[in-house]
Design an enzyme around this catalytic site. Sequence first.
Site, PDB file in Angstrom:
ATOM      1  N   CYS A  32       0.807  -1.225   0.000  1.00  0.00           N
ATOM      2  CA  CYS A  32       0.000   0.000   0.000  1.00  0.00           C
ATOM      3  C   CYS A  32       0.843   1.279   0.000  1.00  0.00           C
ATOM      4  CB  CYS A  32      -0.906   0.013   1.227  1.00  0.00           C
ATOM      5  SG  CYS A  32       0.056   0.058   2.738  1.00  0.00           S
ATOM      6  N   ASP A  60       2.383   2.533   2.564  1.00  0.00           N
ATOM      7  CA  ASP A  60       2.424   3.170   3.882  1.00  0.00           C
ATOM      8  C   ASP A  60       3.792   2.959   4.539  1.00  0.00           C
ATOM      9  OD1 ASP A  60      -0.115   3.974   3.489  1.00  0.00           O
ATOM     10  OD2 ASP A  60      -1.052   2.489   4.787  1.00  0.00           O
ATOM     11  N   CYS A  67      -0.775  -5.296   6.877  1.00  0.00           N
ATOM     12  CA  CYS A  67      -0.456  -4.117   7.702  1.00  0.00           C
ATOM     13  C   CYS A  67       0.321  -4.542   8.942  1.00  0.00           C
ATOM     14  CB  CYS A  67      -1.724  -3.403   8.134  1.00  0.00           C
ATOM     15  SG  CYS A  67      -2.923  -3.166   6.814  1.00  0.00           S
TER      16      CYS A  67
HETATM   17 FE1  FES Z   1      -1.165   0.281   4.419  1.00  0.00          FE
HETATM   18 FE2  FES Z   1      -2.496  -0.909   6.274  1.00  0.00          FE
HETATM   19  S1  FES Z   1      -3.247  -0.327   4.334  1.00  0.00           S
HETATM   20  S2  FES Z   1      -0.416  -0.421   6.303  1.00  0.00           S
END
Ligand code: FES
Length: 130
Positions: A35, A37, A104
């Site tokens: 993702c 992140d 995640c």
């Molecule tokens: Fe990116 Fe959870 S959607 S860490």
Amino acid sequence: MAFYSKKVMEHFMNPKNVGEIKNADGIGKVGNPICGDMMVFYIKVKDNKIENVKFKTFGCGAAIAVSSIVSEMVVGKTLEEAINLKNDDVVKALDGLPKNKIHCSNLGADALHKAIENYKNKLLNNTEEK
Ligand code: FES
């Protein structure tokens, strides 16, 4: 939000140990390839134990809950115990995560392990310089 456990919601709404440690002994940064992140862990080490942990998470609610619970799980632990913390242990401690959020959970232990590696490398470099 009903698919999140009560534990996840608690840590997401009121995350523990958010922030940064100035002069941290180790810093670990990881990015989630799925993702995009990011998570950063800062650790302070004393007598081979994790004395303090802080984190910054630029990610979803599950990632925030994961960081928060990881930080709580490892304070006071030896570096060896902290290195042995697995992503599965984190998911269990949160009473589970929805299937599409399991990725995640990988960030938490990985960022912590990187911070420990960073600390050990610094230690090694200092020893070599002397
Ligand atoms: Fe990116 Fe959870 S959607 S860490």
